[in-house]
Design a protein around this motif. Sequence first.
Motif, short mmCIF file in Angstrom:
data_model
loop_
_atom_site.label_atom_id
_atom_site.label_comp_id
_atom_site.label_asym_id
_atom_site.label_seq_id
_atom_site.Cartn_x
_atom_site.Cartn_y
_atom_site.Cartn_z
N ASP A 30 0.84 -1.20 0.00
CA ASP A 30 0.00 0.00 0.00
C ASP A 30 0.88 1.24 0.00
OD1 ASP A 30 -2.30 -1.56 0.12
OD2 ASP A 30 -2.32 -1.56 2.33
N LEU A 31 0.34 2.31 -0.57
CA LEU A 31 1.08 3.57 -0.64
C LEU A 31 1.07 4.28 0.70
CD1 LEU A 31 0.07 5.20 -4.05
CD2 LEU A 31 2.13 3.92 -3.51
N ALA A 32 2.22 4.79 1.08
CA ALA A 32 2.33 5.68 2.22
C ALA A 32 2.34 7.12 1.71
CB ALA A 32 3.61 5.38 3.00
N GLU A 33 2.33 8.06 2.65
CA GLU A 33 2.44 9.46 2.25
C GLU A 33 3.74 9.68 1.49
OE1 GLU A 33 0.45 12.08 2.45
OE2 GLU A 33 -1.17 10.90 3.35
N ARG A 34 3.67 10.55 0.46
CA ARG A 34 4.81 10.91 -0.38
C ARG A 34 5.36 9.70 -1.15
NH1 ARG A 34 6.31 16.00 0.16
NH2 ARG A 34 8.24 15.60 -1.02
N GLN A 35 4.46 8.82 -1.56
CA GLN A 35 4.82 7.71 -2.43
C GLN A 35 3.89 7.68 -3.64
OE1 GLN A 35 4.73 4.12 -0.01
NE2 GLN A 35 6.95 4.28 0.38
N ALA A 36 4.40 7.14 -4.75
CA ALA A 36 3.61 6.97 -5.97
C ALA A 36 3.79 5.55 -6.48
CB ALA A 36 4.05 7.97 -7.04
N LEU A 37 2.76 5.01 -7.08
CA LEU A 37 2.82 3.69 -7.69
C LEU A 37 2.97 3.84 -9.20
CD1 LEU A 37 2.59 0.59 -7.66
CD2 LEU A 37 0.10 0.87 -7.78
N ILE A 38 4.01 3.23 -9.74
CA ILE A 38 4.31 3.32 -11.17
C ILE A 38 4.13 1.96 -11.81
CG2 ILE A 38 6.10 3.86 -12.87
CD1 ILE A 38 7.37 5.44 -10.30
N ARG A 39 3.34 1.90 -12.88
CA ARG A 39 3.23 0.69 -13.69
C ARG A 39 4.24 0.82 -14.82
NH1 ARG A 39 -2.11 0.63 -15.33
NH2 ARG A 39 -1.55 1.68 -17.28
N VAL A 40 5.24 -0.04 -14.77
CA VAL A 40 6.36 0.05 -15.71
C VAL A 40 5.97 -0.58 -17.04
CG1 VAL A 40 8.75 -0.66 -16.12
CG2 VAL A 40 8.04 0.07 -13.83
N SER A 41 6.35 0.07 -18.13
CA SER A 41 6.03 -0.46 -19.46
C SER A 41 7.24 -1.01 -20.20
CB SER A 41 5.36 0.63 -20.31
OG SER A 41 6.22 1.75 -20.47
N HIS A 42 8.43 -0.44 -19.96
CA HIS A 42 9.63 -0.85 -20.69
C HIS A 42 10.85 -0.86 -19.77
CE1 HIS A 42 6.95 0.87 -23.80
NE2 HIS A 42 7.54 0.04 -24.64
N TRP A 43 11.69 -1.89 -19.94
CA TRP A 43 12.98 -1.97 -19.26
C TRP A 43 14.10 -1.75 -20.28
CZ3 TRP A 43 11.85 -7.50 -17.02
CH2 TRP A 43 10.87 -7.41 -16.03
N SER A 44 15.15 -1.10 -19.85
CA SER A 44 16.31 -0.92 -20.70
C SER A 44 17.31 -2.06 -20.49
CB SER A 44 16.98 0.41 -20.39
OG SER A 44 18.05 0.67 -21.29
N VAL A 45 18.06 -2.38 -21.54
CA VAL A 45 19.18 -3.32 -21.46
C VAL A 45 20.41 -2.57 -21.97
CG1 VAL A 45 20.08 -5.59 -22.10
CG2 VAL A 45 17.59 -5.23 -21.96
N ASP A 46 21.41 -2.41 -21.08
CA ASP A 46 22.56 -1.59 -21.39
C ASP A 46 23.85 -2.32 -21.05
OD1 ASP A 46 21.31 1.06 -22.18
OD2 ASP A 46 20.42 0.80 -20.19
N PRO A 47 24.95 -2.01 -21.76
CA PRO A 47 26.24 -2.66 -21.46
C PRO A 47 26.67 -2.49 -20.01
CG PRO A 47 26.35 -1.53 -23.57
CD PRO A 47 25.03 -1.14 -22.95
N ALA A 48 26.33 -1.36 -19.40
CA ALA A 48 26.76 -1.11 -18.02
C ALA A 48 26.21 -2.14 -17.04
CB ALA A 48 26.32 0.29 -17.59
N MET A 49 25.14 -2.84 -17.41
CA MET A 49 24.52 -3.80 -16.50
C MET A 49 25.42 -4.99 -16.22
SD MET A 49 20.66 -3.45 -18.05
CE MET A 49 19.86 -4.57 -16.93
N ARG A 50 26.34 -5.29 -17.12
CA ARG A 50 27.34 -6.33 -16.84
C ARG A 50 28.13 -5.96 -15.60
NH1 ARG A 50 32.62 -7.30 -20.59
NH2 ARG A 50 32.85 -5.11 -20.00
N GLY A 51 28.62 -4.72 -15.54
CA GLY A 51 29.39 -4.28 -14.39
C GLY A 51 28.56 -4.21 -13.12
N TRP A 52 27.29 -3.82 -13.24
CA TRP A 52 26.42 -3.74 -12.07
C TRP A 52 26.15 -5.12 -11.46
CZ3 TRP A 52 22.26 -0.17 -14.75
CH2 TRP A 52 22.83 1.10 -14.97
N ALA A 53 26.15 -6.16 -12.28
CA ALA A 53 25.86 -7.51 -11.79
C ALA A 53 27.09 -8.18 -11.20
CB ALA A 53 25.29 -8.37 -12.92
N ASN A 54 28.28 -7.81 -11.66
CA ASN A 54 29.53 -8.42 -11.18
C ASN A 54 29.98 -7.77 -9.88
OD1 ASN A 54 31.30 -10.25 -13.36
ND2 ASN A 54 29.62 -9.09 -14.27
#
Length: 333
Positions: A30-54
């Motif tokens: 449930d939402l608390a004060e000063r929060q928003a619910l976002i329904r995501v439509s698209h995810w990005s796939v980027d080369p930097a994600m290799r480094g973020w996972a390692n």
Amino acid sequence: MKNTQVILAGRPVGVPGPEHFAIREVDVPDLAERQALIRVSHWSVDPAMRGWANDVPNYSPPVALGDPMRSFAVGEVVASRHPDYAEGDVVEGLMGWQTHVVSDGSNIGRKVTETDLPRSYALGIMGLNGTTAYFGLLESCAAKPGETVVVSTAAGAVGSAVGQIARVIGCRTVGIAGGAEKVRQSREEFGYDAAIDYKSDDVASAVATACPDGVDCYFDNTCGPISDAVMTRLAVGARITICGTAAITEWDPLPVGPRVHRQLLVARARMQGFLIFDYKDRLHEARTALADWLREGKISVREHILDGPEAALDSIGMLYRGENTGKLIVKVE
């Protein structure tokens, strides 16, 4: 309401594959004060994600095991108790691979205002890729009209934007890409004056032919043998921007290639690492210019859109194998 997440389930060494991820569903709180619910439509796939996972030294800490994979994403606010975000707002930010996000605003980068353009552009040409190309070329490389600009991964999401921006400001452009189709894209879709196939051409000889007066600016997305070849053709006063290291699959031990000190010395050249996060206070400047060029037809965009969370599992591997034919995005809505 359920939130579908793609989590980092195992720690990779190098490029993460499907075995390092898992899909789970969790309840949306449930939402608390000063929060928003976002329904995501698209995810990005980027080369930097290799480094973020390692778990290796990087400019940001690694994704924790069990957490949604870190990524840029775009979606719509569907409920809000936050004064800065209203239902119907389209927002983009570092919201990760999940279908619903309860946010206090800290992981939202911006409201997407260019609603006349496709929403997915917020993750590519109007997002990390386009702004990286803009500042990497115009600020770090300091490209000037009439100069010769060489770009590796020329048909990629960043490289294709670099080449087109360089053309807009009056540079001569030479792209390096892998395979006949990506060479064709570089020439016909992205307007490169010349394109080199690193899979079949002798890159050093091809660069020498394409750049008879030398390379003024090199936008480096690969490092490795491609960059070694370009370094032999630097013009006096050349600038090199290191934006990516796609040719290096492991960092332990650190790869050792040809020493470039002599080339830099003789050409009085400058080599500089580049991260878009250093320009976070000027992103609006880049987006304004990019949106204008898109509307004027001066820049074209190619996207490769995968469908559904399951498609994300091997998407980073797909990116590093060069199987995508445009900006790689996962559509989840």
